[in-house]
Write an enzyme that holds these catalytic residues in place. Structure first.
Site, PDB file in Angstrom:
ATOM      1  N   ASN A  64      20.115   0.333 -42.890  1.00 47.90           N
ATOM      2  CA  ASN A  64      19.048  -0.665 -42.891  1.00 47.90           C
ATOM      3  C   ASN A  64      19.352  -1.639 -44.022  1.00 47.90           C
ATOM      4  O   ASN A  64      19.422  -1.247 -45.186  1.00 47.90           O
ATOM      5  CB  ASN A  64      17.698   0.025 -43.118  1.00 47.90           C
ATOM      6  CG  ASN A  64      16.552  -0.960 -42.990  1.00 47.90           C
ATOM      7  OD1 ASN A  64      16.732  -2.181 -43.126  1.00 47.90           O
ATOM      8  ND2 ASN A  64      15.373  -0.439 -42.726  1.00 47.90           N
ATOM      9  N   ASN A  91      26.739 -10.191 -37.792  1.00 48.97           N
ATOM     10  CA  ASN A  91      25.856 -10.604 -36.704  1.00 48.97           C
ATOM     11  C   ASN A  91      24.403 -10.147 -36.880  1.00 48.97           C
ATOM     12  O   ASN A  91      23.489 -10.816 -36.413  1.00 48.97           O
ATOM     13  CB  ASN A  91      26.424 -10.044 -35.390  1.00 48.97           C
ATOM     14  CG  ASN A  91      25.420 -10.126 -34.262  1.00 48.97           C
ATOM     15  OD1 ASN A  91      25.225 -11.174 -33.652  1.00 48.97           O
ATOM     16  ND2 ASN A  91      24.742  -9.019 -33.975  1.00 48.97           N
ATOM     17  N   SER A 143      22.910 -20.325 -36.773  1.00 49.59           N
ATOM     18  CA  SER A 143      22.049 -20.704 -35.652  1.00 49.59           C
ATOM     19  C   SER A 143      21.846 -22.209 -35.700  1.00 49.59           C
ATOM     20  O   SER A 143      21.989 -22.834 -36.767  1.00 49.59           O
ATOM     21  CB  SER A 143      20.695 -20.005 -35.807  1.00 49.59           C
ATOM     22  OG  SER A 143      19.724 -20.610 -34.998  1.00 49.59           O
ATOM     23  N   TYR A 156      13.708 -18.192 -41.586  1.00 50.14           N
ATOM     24  CA  TYR A 156      14.882 -17.987 -40.721  1.00 50.14           C
ATOM     25  C   TYR A 156      15.842 -19.179 -40.865  1.00 50.14           C
ATOM     26  O   TYR A 156      17.053 -18.993 -41.030  1.00 50.14           O
ATOM     27  CB  TYR A 156      14.409 -17.830 -39.278  1.00 50.14           C
ATOM     28  CG  TYR A 156      15.514 -17.555 -38.282  1.00 50.14           C
ATOM     29  CD1 TYR A 156      16.121 -16.302 -38.205  1.00 50.14           C
ATOM     30  CD2 TYR A 156      15.939 -18.549 -37.396  1.00 50.14           C
ATOM     31  CE1 TYR A 156      17.128 -16.046 -37.277  1.00 50.14           C
ATOM     32  CE2 TYR A 156      16.950 -18.303 -36.473  1.00 50.14           C
ATOM     33  CZ  TYR A 156      17.534 -17.043 -36.419  1.00 50.14           C
ATOM     34  OH  TYR A 156      18.537 -16.798 -35.505  1.00 50.14           O
ATOM     35  N   SER A 159      17.665 -19.097 -44.094  1.00 54.94           N
ATOM     36  CA  SER A 159      18.717 -18.065 -44.132  1.00 54.94           C
ATOM     37  C   SER A 159      19.940 -18.503 -43.327  1.00 54.94           C
ATOM     38  O   SER A 159      21.075 -18.254 -43.729  1.00 54.94           O
ATOM     39  CB  SER A 159      18.177 -16.728 -43.599  1.00 54.94           C
ATOM     40  OG  SER A 159      17.970 -16.774 -42.206  1.00 54.94           O
ATOM     41  N   LYS A 160      19.717 -19.184 -42.215  1.00 52.62           N
ATOM     42  CA  LYS A 160      20.849 -19.573 -41.368  1.00 52.62           C
ATOM     43  C   LYS A 160      21.614 -20.764 -41.962  1.00 52.62           C
ATOM     44  O   LYS A 160      22.819 -20.908 -41.743  1.00 52.62           O
ATOM     45  CB  LYS A 160      20.372 -19.871 -39.941  1.00 52.62           C
ATOM     46  CG  LYS A 160      19.873 -18.617 -39.222  1.00 52.62           C
ATOM     47  CD  LYS A 160      20.956 -17.558 -39.108  1.00 52.62           C
ATOM     48  CE  LYS A 160      20.526 -16.271 -38.474  1.00 52.62           C
ATOM     49  NZ  LYS A 160      21.586 -15.269 -38.379  1.00 52.62           N
TER      50      LYS A 160
HETATM   51  N1  LIG Z   1      19.690 -14.539 -29.434  1.00 55.44           N
HETATM   52  C1  LIG Z   1      19.856 -15.831 -29.661  1.00 55.44           C
HETATM   53  O1  LIG Z   1      19.605 -16.658 -28.784  1.00 55.44           O
HETATM   54  C2  LIG Z   1      20.376 -16.303 -31.001  1.00 55.44           C
HETATM   55  C3  LIG Z   1      20.489 -17.693 -31.225  1.00 55.44           C
HETATM   56  C4  LIG Z   1      21.011 -18.113 -32.440  1.00 55.44           C
HETATM   57  C5  LIG Z   1      21.422 -17.217 -33.390  1.00 55.44           C
HETATM   58  N2  LIG Z   1      21.282 -15.889 -33.152  1.00 55.44           N
HETATM   59  C6  LIG Z   1      21.748 -14.951 -34.183  1.00 55.44           C
HETATM   60  O2  LIG Z   1      22.632 -14.006 -33.588  1.00 55.44           O
HETATM   61  C7  LIG Z   1      22.481 -12.740 -34.203  1.00 55.44           C
HETATM   62  C8  LIG Z   1      22.134 -11.685 -33.145  1.00 55.44           C
HETATM   63  O3  LIG Z   1      20.916 -12.062 -32.545  1.00 55.44           O
HETATM   64  P1  LIG Z   1      20.275 -11.227 -31.333  1.00 55.44           P
HETATM   65  O4  LIG Z   1      19.314 -12.121 -30.698  1.00 55.44           O
HETATM   66  O5  LIG Z   1      21.334 -10.601 -30.522  1.00 55.44           O
HETATM   67  O6  LIG Z   1      19.473 -10.121 -32.169  1.00 55.44           O
HETATM   68  P2  LIG Z   1      18.691  -8.795 -31.670  1.00 55.44           P
HETATM   69  O7  LIG Z   1      18.896  -8.535 -30.225  1.00 55.44           O
HETATM   70  O8  LIG Z   1      17.319  -8.908 -32.207  1.00 55.44           O
HETATM   71  O9  LIG Z   1      19.495  -7.638 -32.470  1.00 55.44           O
HETATM   72  C9  LIG Z   1      19.477  -7.652 -33.857  1.00 55.44           C
HETATM   73  C10 LIG Z   1      20.520  -6.689 -34.366  1.00 55.44           C
HETATM   74  O10 LIG Z   1      20.428  -6.710 -35.802  1.00 55.44           O
HETATM   75  C11 LIG Z   1      20.093  -5.398 -36.267  1.00 55.44           C
HETATM   76  N3  LIG Z   1      19.113  -5.453 -37.348  1.00 55.44           N
HETATM   77  C12 LIG Z   1      17.851  -5.946 -37.295  1.00 55.44           C
HETATM   78  N4  LIG Z   1      17.196  -5.688 -38.449  1.00 55.44           N
HETATM   79  C13 LIG Z   1      18.084  -5.014 -39.248  1.00 55.44           C
HETATM   80  C14 LIG Z   1      17.997  -4.439 -40.531  1.00 55.44           C
HETATM   81  N5  LIG Z   1      16.873  -4.431 -41.260  1.00 55.44           N
HETATM   82  N6  LIG Z   1      19.097  -3.814 -41.038  1.00 55.44           N
HETATM   83  C15 LIG Z   1      20.251  -3.741 -40.323  1.00 55.44           C
HETATM   84  N7  LIG Z   1      20.371  -4.245 -39.082  1.00 55.44           N
HETATM   85  C16 LIG Z   1      19.301  -4.875 -38.545  1.00 55.44           C
HETATM   86  C17 LIG Z   1      19.474  -4.661 -35.067  1.00 55.44           C
HETATM   87  O11 LIG Z   1      19.665  -3.254 -35.214  1.00 55.44           O
HETATM   88  P3  LIG Z   1      18.596  -2.205 -34.538  1.00 55.44           P
HETATM   89  O12 LIG Z   1      18.927  -2.168 -33.074  1.00 55.44           O
HETATM   90  O13 LIG Z   1      18.849  -0.915 -35.221  1.00 55.44           O
HETATM   91  O14 LIG Z   1      17.230  -2.756 -34.798  1.00 55.44           O
HETATM   92  C18 LIG Z   1      20.265  -5.260 -33.908  1.00 55.44           C
HETATM   93  O15 LIG Z   1      21.477  -4.581 -33.751  1.00 55.44           O
HETATM   94  C19 LIG Z   1      21.406 -12.893 -35.267  1.00 55.44           C
HETATM   95  O16 LIG Z   1      22.000 -13.124 -36.521  1.00 55.44           O
HETATM   96  C20 LIG Z   1      20.642 -14.119 -34.807  1.00 55.44           C
HETATM   97  O17 LIG Z   1      20.011 -14.774 -35.867  1.00 55.44           O
HETATM   98  C21 LIG Z   1      20.765 -15.399 -31.981  1.00 55.44           C
END
Ligand SMILES: NC(=O)c1ccc[n+]([C@@H]2O[C@H](COP(=O)([O-])OP(=O)(O)OC[C@H]3O[C@@H](n4cnc5c(N)ncnc54)[C@H](OP(=O)(O)O)[C@@H]3O)[C@@H](O)[C@H]2O)c1
Length: 247
Positions: A64, A91, A143, A156, A159-160
């Protein structure tokens, strides 16, 4: 020969969403995967078994990012098991939708700790292992929010944007070791946290995307794997957008 045969790749936050898609793409191209999740869950176990089927030496670790000791402990285990790491994908990410006036300090803390401190500590602790690679690759998940800002997402977005500054500075420092460092900036995708976006808002937003659709997780994963490939050896310090032409 597959593109990543013999390479060791770590993808943080690879239990689900974009991280899982990236892990799959790397594994199917021959990489041994070091998967990561914040905690043991049905999803992380399922992903682990799926990846093991295509990349049998892969491992899954938990940390975590809100707890510094857990990151240190995980990196110790990784370094004990793997002599070197070739590819690091920072990621893992957290998001809290709340306007600045209403956002609590705790919400702010979660977002900045997971997104900024998580990326910093993982990179810092893993860099000695990446230095052992002849052509290391680091890709950080930023992002579109880090480029243009978004209503209700101050923490957010901050951070990005920080991830982009970190990427550009680190790229300059470690280019001499033949390690490239890039960030990618996705907008709306069909995966992960994007699924939580309110349906009406998403439909309206799609109308303003020139390609009139959200990005596929596989498209994001293919961009990341390209940046990890030999062909991308001259690309470093960049923040690359993947957004259907939105900005
Ligand atoms: N999805 C999009 O459209 C999008 C767009 C732009 C940027 N992004 C970026 O891409 C990345 C992945 O996004 P996603 O949408 O695929 O995210 P997601 O489905 O919400 O998955 C988040 C991942 O991060 C882990 N995580 C969350 N909180 C954590 C913590 N406290 N400590 C360690 N690990 C943690 C989660 O682990 P658990 O499963 O154990 O919770 C999970 O594996 C992120 O950095 C996000 O900001 C996403």
């Amino acid at each position: 020969m597959k593109r990543f045969e013999g390479k060791i790749a770590i993808v943080t936050g690879s239990s689900r969403g974009l991280g899982k898609a990236i892990a799959f793409e790397l594994a199917s191209e021959g990489a041994t995967l070091i998967l990561h999740a914040s905690k043991k869950s049905t999803e992380s176990t399922k992903t682990f078994h799926q990846i093991k089927n295509i990349s049998p030496n892969s491992e899954l670790y938990f940390a975590n990012f809100l707890n510094h000791d857990e990151i240190v402990a995980m990196m110790r285990l990784v370094q004990k098991k793997f002599r070197r790491v070739d590819i690091l994908i920072n990621n893992a990410g957290a998001i809290k939708r709340q306007t600045f006036l209403k956002m609590t300090d705790e919400e702010w803390d979660i977002v900045t700790k997971v997104n900024i401190y998580g990326t910093y500590f993982v990179t810092k602790l893993l860099l000695p292992s990446i230095l052992k690679s002849t052509a290391g690759r680091i890709v950080n998940m930023s992002s579109i929010c880090g480029l243009v800002g978004e209503y209700g997402l101050t923490g957010y977005c901050m951070s990005k944007a920080a991830i982009i500054g970190f990427t550009k500075a680190l790229a300059k420092e470690i280019a001499k070791y033949n390690i490239t460092v890039n960030a990618i900036c996705p907008a709306f995708t069909d995966a992960g946290m994007a699924n939580e976006i309110e349906r009406n808002f998403l439909q309206q937003s799609i109308q303003s995307i020139p390609l009139k659709r959200v990005g596929k997780k596989e498209e994001v994963a293919k961009l990341v794997t390209f940046l990890c490939s030999e062909d991308a050896g001259y690309i470093t310090g960049q923040a690359i957008s993947i957004n259907g032409g939105l900005i």
